[in-house]
Design a protein around this motif. Structure first.
Motif, PDB file in Angstrom:
ATOM      1  N   VAL A  43       0.759  -1.184  -0.160  1.00 49.44           N
ATOM      2  CA  VAL A  43      -0.015  -0.129   0.040  1.00 49.44           C
ATOM      3  C   VAL A  43       0.891   1.273  -0.144  1.00 49.44           C
ATOM      4  N   GLY A  44       0.510   2.215  -0.939  1.00 48.29           N
ATOM      5  CA  GLY A  44       1.081   3.360  -0.745  1.00 48.29           C
ATOM      6  C   GLY A  44       0.347   4.545  -1.636  1.00 48.29           C
ATOM      7  N   GLU A  45       0.735   6.059  -1.605  1.00 48.38           N
ATOM      8  CA  GLU A  45       0.102   6.710  -2.287  1.00 48.38           C
ATOM      9  C   GLU A  45       0.657   6.513  -3.775  1.00 48.38           C
ATOM     10  N   SER A  46      -0.152   7.391  -4.666  1.00 43.49           N
ATOM     11  CA  SER A  46       0.311   7.299  -6.073  1.00 43.49           C
ATOM     12  C   SER A  46       1.736   8.035  -6.276  1.00 43.49           C
ATOM     13  N   GLY A  47       2.244   7.074  -7.184  1.00 46.93           N
ATOM     14  CA  GLY A  47       3.704   7.637  -7.500  1.00 46.93           C
ATOM     15  C   GLY A  47       4.812   7.169  -6.509  1.00 46.93           C
ATOM     16  N   CYS A  48       4.514   6.260  -5.647  1.00 49.72           N
ATOM     17  CA  CYS A  48       5.400   6.002  -4.356  1.00 49.72           C
ATOM     18  C   CYS A  48       6.272   4.909  -4.964  1.00 49.72           C
ATOM     19  N   GLY A  49       5.977   4.328  -6.218  1.00 52.27           N
ATOM     20  CA  GLY A  49       6.668   3.087  -6.693  1.00 52.27           C
ATOM     21  C   GLY A  49       6.229   1.591  -6.520  1.00 52.27           C
ATOM     22  N   LYS A  50       5.113   1.384  -6.018  1.00 55.53           N
ATOM     23  CA  LYS A  50       4.327   0.278  -5.937  1.00 55.53           C
ATOM     24  C   LYS A  50       4.141  -0.551  -7.283  1.00 55.53           C
ATOM     25  N   THR A  51       3.754   0.037  -8.353  1.00 54.44           N
ATOM     26  CA  THR A  51       3.690  -0.414  -9.509  1.00 54.44           C
ATOM     27  C   THR A  51       5.153  -1.102 -10.049  1.00 54.44           C
ATOM     28  N   THR A  52       5.889  -0.102  -9.896  1.00 56.17           N
ATOM     29  CA  THR A  52       7.307  -0.190 -10.448  1.00 56.17           C
ATOM     30  C   THR A  52       7.864  -1.475  -9.635  1.00 56.17           C
ATOM     31  N   THR A  53       7.710  -1.583  -8.251  1.00 57.96           N
ATOM     32  CA  THR A  53       7.898  -2.807  -7.517  1.00 57.96           C
ATOM     33  C   THR A  53       7.458  -4.193  -8.196  1.00 57.96           C
ATOM     34  N   GLY A  54       6.252  -4.246  -8.291  1.00 54.68           N
ATOM     35  CA  GLY A  54       5.580  -5.321  -8.888  1.00 54.68           C
ATOM     36  C   GLY A  54       6.118  -5.629 -10.152  1.00 54.68           C
ATOM     37  N   ARG A  55       6.377  -4.651 -11.113  1.00 58.26           N
ATOM     38  CA  ARG A  55       7.062  -4.951 -12.490  1.00 58.26           C
ATOM     39  C   ARG A  55       8.308  -5.469 -12.454  1.00 58.26           C
ATOM     40  N   SER A  56       9.079  -4.822 -11.370  1.00 60.25           N
ATOM     41  CA  SER A  56      10.357  -5.345 -11.123  1.00 60.25           C
ATOM     42  C   SER A  56      10.580  -6.785 -10.846  1.00 60.25           C
ATOM     43  N   ILE A  57       9.551  -7.178  -9.876  1.00 57.93           N
ATOM     44  CA  ILE A  57       9.406  -8.634  -9.528  1.00 57.93           C
ATOM     45  C   ILE A  57       9.211  -9.660 -10.639  1.00 57.93           C
ATOM     46  N   ILE A  58       8.484  -9.173 -11.740  1.00 60.53           N
ATOM     47  CA  ILE A  58       8.446 -10.136 -12.846  1.00 60.53           C
ATOM     48  C   ILE A  58       9.266  -9.895 -13.964  1.00 60.53           C
ATOM     49  N   ARG A  59      10.259  -8.934 -13.746  1.00 55.42           N
ATOM     50  CA  ARG A  59      11.396  -8.728 -14.723  1.00 55.42           C
ATOM     51  C   ARG A  59      11.062  -8.154 -15.792  1.00 55.42           C
ATOM     52  N   LEU A  60       9.846  -7.158 -15.867  1.00 58.37           N
ATOM     53  CA  LEU A  60       9.630  -6.128 -16.776  1.00 58.37           C
ATOM     54  C   LEU A  60      10.638  -5.103 -16.791  1.00 58.37           C
ATOM     55  N   TYR A  61      11.070  -5.033 -15.535  1.00 60.97           N
ATOM     56  CA  TYR A  61      12.492  -4.204 -15.530  1.00 60.97           C
ATOM     57  C   TYR A  61      13.592  -4.963 -14.966  1.00 60.97           C
ATOM     58  N   ASP A  62      14.878  -4.790 -15.277  1.00 67.26           N
ATOM     59  CA  ASP A  62      15.871  -5.383 -14.590  1.00 67.26           C
ATOM     60  C   ASP A  62      16.391  -4.503 -13.526  1.00 67.26           C
ATOM     61  N   ILE A  63      16.418  -5.002 -12.419  1.00 65.22           N
ATOM     62  CA  ILE A  63      16.318  -4.218 -11.223  1.00 65.22           C
ATOM     63  C   ILE A  63      18.089  -3.395 -11.189  1.00 65.22           C
ATOM     64  N   THR A  64      17.965  -2.346 -10.371  1.00 59.87           N
ATOM     65  CA  THR A  64      19.250  -1.796 -10.294  1.00 59.87           C
ATOM     66  C   THR A  64      20.223  -2.324  -9.247  1.00 59.87           C
ATOM     67  N   GLY A  65      19.350  -2.898  -7.730  1.00 62.12           N
ATOM     68  CA  GLY A  65      20.236  -3.237  -6.603  1.00 62.12           C
ATOM     69  C   GLY A  65      19.101  -4.018  -6.053  1.00 62.12           C
ATOM     70  N   GLY A  66      19.810  -4.824  -4.866  1.00 58.45           N
ATOM     71  CA  GLY A  66      18.881  -5.704  -4.206  1.00 58.45           C
ATOM     72  C   GLY A  66      18.701  -7.127  -5.032  1.00 58.45           C
ATOM     73  N   SER A  67      17.653  -8.062  -4.281  1.00 58.90           N
ATOM     74  CA  SER A  67      17.513  -9.497  -4.936  1.00 58.90           C
ATOM     75  C   SER A  67      16.256  -9.722  -4.471  1.00 58.90           C
ATOM     76  N   VAL A  68      15.537 -10.264  -5.281  1.00 56.58           N
ATOM     77  CA  VAL A  68      14.188 -11.102  -5.236  1.00 56.58           C
ATOM     78  C   VAL A  68      14.338 -12.802  -5.416  1.00 56.58           C
ATOM     79  N   TYR A  69      13.821 -13.166  -4.408  1.00 54.76           N
ATOM     80  CA  TYR A  69      13.828 -14.596  -4.202  1.00 54.76           C
ATOM     81  C   TYR A  69      12.298 -15.232  -4.360  1.00 54.76           C
ATOM     82  N   TYR A  70      12.092 -16.245  -5.132  1.00 56.26           N
ATOM     83  CA  TYR A  70      11.047 -17.069  -5.234  1.00 56.26           C
ATOM     84  C   TYR A  70      11.310 -18.460  -5.023  1.00 56.26           C
ATOM     85  N   LYS A  71      10.766 -18.929  -4.145  1.00 50.56           N
ATOM     86  CA  LYS A  71      10.819 -20.399  -3.431  1.00 50.56           C
ATOM     87  C   LYS A  71      12.481 -20.553  -3.292  1.00 50.56           C
ATOM     88  N   GLY A  72      13.044 -19.667  -2.462  1.00 56.04           N
ATOM     89  CA  GLY A  72      14.388 -19.706  -2.188  1.00 56.04           C
ATOM     90  C   GLY A  72      15.533 -19.455  -3.367  1.00 56.04           C
TER      91      GLY A  72
END
Length: 261
Positions: A43-72
């Motif tokens: 949850v967050g206000e408009s423009g805070c990056g919620k959609t970008t987070t979702g799209r980054s998780i499914i690799r519509l974007y290549d993330i800049t930093g950090g990690s995403v783990y699925y089933k370890g």
């Protein structure tokens, strides 16, 4: 009910976008865990990056930093934090805050991390081509008309994932499409129509059908009702609740309205 298995783990996610010489931080060091079987509200206000987070998780974007783990398994890996650590270490060494040996150790450690991140990135792409991981994570987009190809029939839109997976049996594909249409509250006759012939609520049901025909484990629902009339929103929420119970789905539900969550 959710169990103690962490299905999705987002760790220090960074997603930056460059605009000329400037850099916009759309998402900066976001972390959370989603357990199998739960509906997790982001949850967050408009423009805070919620959609970008979702799209980054499914690799519509290549993330800049950090990690995403699925089933370890790390499915997204960025290198920015490791590169920043090397730059900072060089500055500290120049100021005499760390020794030359410590500098070499920091550089070596972070270079190893960079290579590991790149390797996981390539591994995910190979898995993606084999249609294994991508089947298990699907997304429902915010705008039901913009996310549907106006030149494709409903049948083609929903069946596209099956075809990409390599299924060629037309009778089987039609059977699955009709079954999913019934599941989301539409009828078989809708299969030969085009998106512009439907209401906003119906189009979102088509988007949901496109996602669940792949029999995913995780659904990323990006504000799936914000573009709909209030009278239709409850119907779509009820549909998602029913599908969660029936199919054992885990949902990352992105919204700006706490009452919806």
């Amino acid at each position: 009910m959710p169990n103690q298995e962490v299905l999705l783990k987002v760790e220090n996610l960074q997603q930056y976008f460059k605009s000329g010489k400037y850099e916009n931080k759309a998402v900066d060091k976001v972390s959370f865990e989603v357990y199998k079987g739960e509906v997790f509200g982001l949850v967050g206000e408009s423009g805070c990056g919620k959609t970008t987070t979702g799209r980054s998780i499914i690799r519509l974007y290549d993330i800049t930093g950090g990690s995403v783990y699925y089933k370890g398994e790390r499915i997204c890996a960025g290198t920015r934090s490791y590169k920043d650590a090397i730059i900072q270490a060089k500055k500290d060494a120049a100021l005499g805050k760390i020794t030359a040996q410590e500098l070499d150790e920091i550089i070596l450690k972070n270079k190893v991390e960079i290579e590991s991140a790149k390797a996981d990135h390539k591994k995910w792409r190979r898995t993606n081509k084999n249609n294994n991981l991508i089947n298990e994570i699907q997304m429902i987009f915010q705008d039901p008309i913009a996310s549907l190809d106006p030149r494709m029939t409903v049948r083609d839109i929903i069946a596209e994932g099956l075809i990409i997976r390599g299924i060629k049996d037309k009778d089987y594909i039609n059977e699955q499409v009709y079954k999913i249409l019934d599941t989301v509250g539409l009828v078989q006759e809708h299969a030969n129509r085009y998106p512009h012939e439907f209401s906003g609520g119906q189009r979102q049901r088509i988007g949901i059908a496109r996602a669940i025909i792949m029999n995913p484990e995780l659904i990323i629902a990006d504000e799936p009702i914000s573009a709909l009339d209030v009278s239709i929103q409850a119907q779509v929420i009820n549909l998602l609740n029913e599908l969660t119970e029936k199919m054992g789905l885990t949902i990352l539900f992105i919204a700006h309205d706490l009452s919806v969550v």
